[in-house]
Design a protein around this motif. Sequence first.
Motif, short mmCIF file in Angstrom:
data_model
loop_
_atom_site.label_atom_id
_atom_site.label_comp_id
_atom_site.label_asym_id
_atom_site.label_seq_id
_atom_site.Cartn_x
_atom_site.Cartn_y
_atom_site.Cartn_z
N MET A 272 0.84 -1.18 0.00
CA MET A 272 0.00 0.00 0.00
C MET A 272 0.89 1.24 0.00
SD MET A 272 -2.84 1.00 2.86
CE MET A 272 -2.43 2.49 3.72
N PRO A 273 0.61 2.22 -0.87
CA PRO A 273 1.38 3.46 -0.85
C PRO A 273 1.02 4.29 0.37
CG PRO A 273 -0.40 3.61 -2.45
CD PRO A 273 -0.40 2.20 -1.92
N PRO A 274 1.85 5.25 0.75
CA PRO A 274 1.53 6.11 1.89
C PRO A 274 0.21 6.86 1.67
CG PRO A 274 3.80 6.45 1.20
CD PRO A 274 3.16 5.58 0.16
N THR A 275 -0.51 7.08 2.74
CA THR A 275 -1.77 7.81 2.72
C THR A 275 -1.72 8.90 3.79
OG1 THR A 275 -2.99 5.83 2.03
CG2 THR A 275 -4.28 7.61 3.01
N LEU A 276 -2.00 10.12 3.41
CA LEU A 276 -2.03 11.23 4.37
C LEU A 276 -3.25 11.05 5.26
CD1 LEU A 276 -0.77 13.90 5.31
CD2 LEU A 276 -2.24 15.05 3.63
N THR A 277 -3.03 10.95 6.58
CA THR A 277 -4.11 10.70 7.53
C THR A 277 -4.33 11.85 8.51
OG1 THR A 277 -2.61 9.59 9.06
CG2 THR A 277 -3.78 8.21 7.44
N HIS A 278 -3.30 12.65 8.79
CA HIS A 278 -3.48 13.71 9.78
C HIS A 278 -2.39 14.76 9.67
CE1 HIS A 278 -0.64 10.98 11.83
NE2 HIS A 278 -0.23 12.04 12.49
N VAL A 279 -2.70 15.91 10.27
CA VAL A 279 -1.74 16.98 10.48
C VAL A 279 -1.76 17.25 11.98
CG1 VAL A 279 -1.23 19.42 10.10
CG2 VAL A 279 -2.04 18.01 8.21
N ALA A 280 -0.59 17.26 12.61
CA ALA A 280 -0.48 17.52 14.04
C ALA A 280 0.14 18.89 14.25
CB ALA A 280 0.36 16.44 14.72
N LEU A 281 -0.51 19.71 15.07
CA LEU A 281 -0.09 21.09 15.28
C LEU A 281 0.06 21.40 16.75
CD1 LEU A 281 -2.73 22.73 12.92
CD2 LEU A 281 -0.35 22.25 12.35
N HIS A 282 1.21 21.92 17.14
CA HIS A 282 1.34 22.50 18.48
C HIS A 282 0.80 23.92 18.37
CE1 HIS A 282 3.59 19.58 20.86
NE2 HIS A 282 4.22 19.26 19.74
N VAL A 283 -0.13 24.26 19.24
CA VAL A 283 -0.77 25.57 19.20
C VAL A 283 -0.71 26.22 20.58
CG1 VAL A 283 -2.28 24.91 17.28
CG2 VAL A 283 -3.07 24.60 19.64
N PRO A 284 -0.71 27.55 20.64
CA PRO A 284 -0.62 28.22 21.95
C PRO A 284 -1.88 28.06 22.79
CG PRO A 284 -0.57 29.83 20.17
CD PRO A 284 -0.59 28.49 19.54
N ASP A 285 -3.06 27.92 22.16
CA ASP A 285 -4.32 27.82 22.89
C ASP A 285 -5.20 26.78 22.19
OD1 ASP A 285 -6.89 28.16 23.99
OD2 ASP A 285 -6.63 30.32 24.22
N VAL A 286 -5.21 25.57 22.72
CA VAL A 286 -5.97 24.47 22.11
C VAL A 286 -7.46 24.82 22.05
CG1 VAL A 286 -6.68 22.05 22.35
CG2 VAL A 286 -4.29 22.69 22.70
N ASP A 287 -8.02 25.32 23.14
CA ASP A 287 -9.45 25.61 23.17
C ASP A 287 -9.85 26.66 22.14
OD1 ASP A 287 -9.90 23.73 25.18
OD2 ASP A 287 -9.65 25.22 26.78
N ALA A 288 -9.04 27.70 21.96
CA ALA A 288 -9.33 28.72 20.95
C ALA A 288 -9.30 28.13 19.55
CB ALA A 288 -8.35 29.89 21.07
N CYS A 289 -8.35 27.23 19.30
CA CYS A 289 -8.26 26.60 17.98
C CYS A 289 -9.44 25.65 17.75
CB CYS A 289 -6.93 25.88 17.82
SG CYS A 289 -5.55 27.02 17.58
N VAL A 290 -9.83 24.91 18.78
CA VAL A 290 -11.00 24.04 18.66
C VAL A 290 -12.22 24.88 18.28
CG1 VAL A 290 -12.64 22.60 19.96
CG2 VAL A 290 -10.18 22.17 20.14
N ALA A 291 -12.44 25.98 18.98
CA ALA A 291 -13.58 26.85 18.70
C ALA A 291 -13.53 27.39 17.27
CB ALA A 291 -13.65 28.00 19.71
N PHE A 292 -12.34 27.79 16.81
CA PHE A 292 -12.18 28.30 15.45
C PHE A 292 -12.55 27.23 14.42
CE2 PHE A 292 -9.75 28.56 11.55
CZ PHE A 292 -9.96 29.86 11.13
N TYR A 293 -11.97 26.04 14.55
CA TYR A 293 -12.22 25.00 13.55
C TYR A 293 -13.65 24.48 13.61
CZ TYR A 293 -7.47 25.34 12.01
OH TYR A 293 -6.31 25.83 11.46
N GLU A 294 -14.30 24.57 14.76
CA GLU A 294 -15.73 24.25 14.83
C GLU A 294 -16.54 25.31 14.09
OE1 GLU A 294 -16.09 21.74 19.02
OE2 GLU A 294 -16.30 23.93 19.09
N GLN A 295 -16.26 26.58 14.37
CA GLN A 295 -17.04 27.67 13.77
C GLN A 295 -16.82 27.81 12.28
OE1 GLN A 295 -16.27 31.62 15.33
NE2 GLN A 295 -17.43 32.59 13.72
#
Length: 140
Positions: free
Chosen positions: A1-24
């Motif tokens: 099987m060839p490689p498959t892109l499954t995720h991007v991992a990001l260190h962020v200064p404020d997880v909750d603010a980023c969660v709210a942004f990506y939800e909205q």
Amino acid sequence: MPPTLTHVALHVPDVDACVAFYEQFCAMRVIHRRAGKGATIVWMAELGKEHSFIFVLMPGGQSRQLAADDYSHFGFALGSRAQVDSIAEQARLAGCLVWEPRDEAYPVGYYCGVRDPAGHYVEFSYGQPLGPGAEHMALP
């Protein structure tokens, strides 16, 4: 099987603010949350894509300081130009619009750019040969 892109991992200064942004702005939802490295790690996905592609948000990142002409971004397809305009207006009101809506030649299409709370740019587009309506388009 060839490689498959499954995720991007990001260190962020404020997880909750980023969660709210990506939800909205991106209609993503939290699909997993766990303690890790002294804080919470969150997995987010678009509805129906929970097993194919996710964002992993982790604490401890520095805010990115990208120039307005830096086109490094995450891209999200929308179903119409009106949806691009709607996202741009939401972002304008929230103070995070980076690129006003604009039209560019195929395959770029109509798009705008928004800054997430960690400083990453997020593009919202219509008319690219990816996402909704892509089955009717072909790359040259």
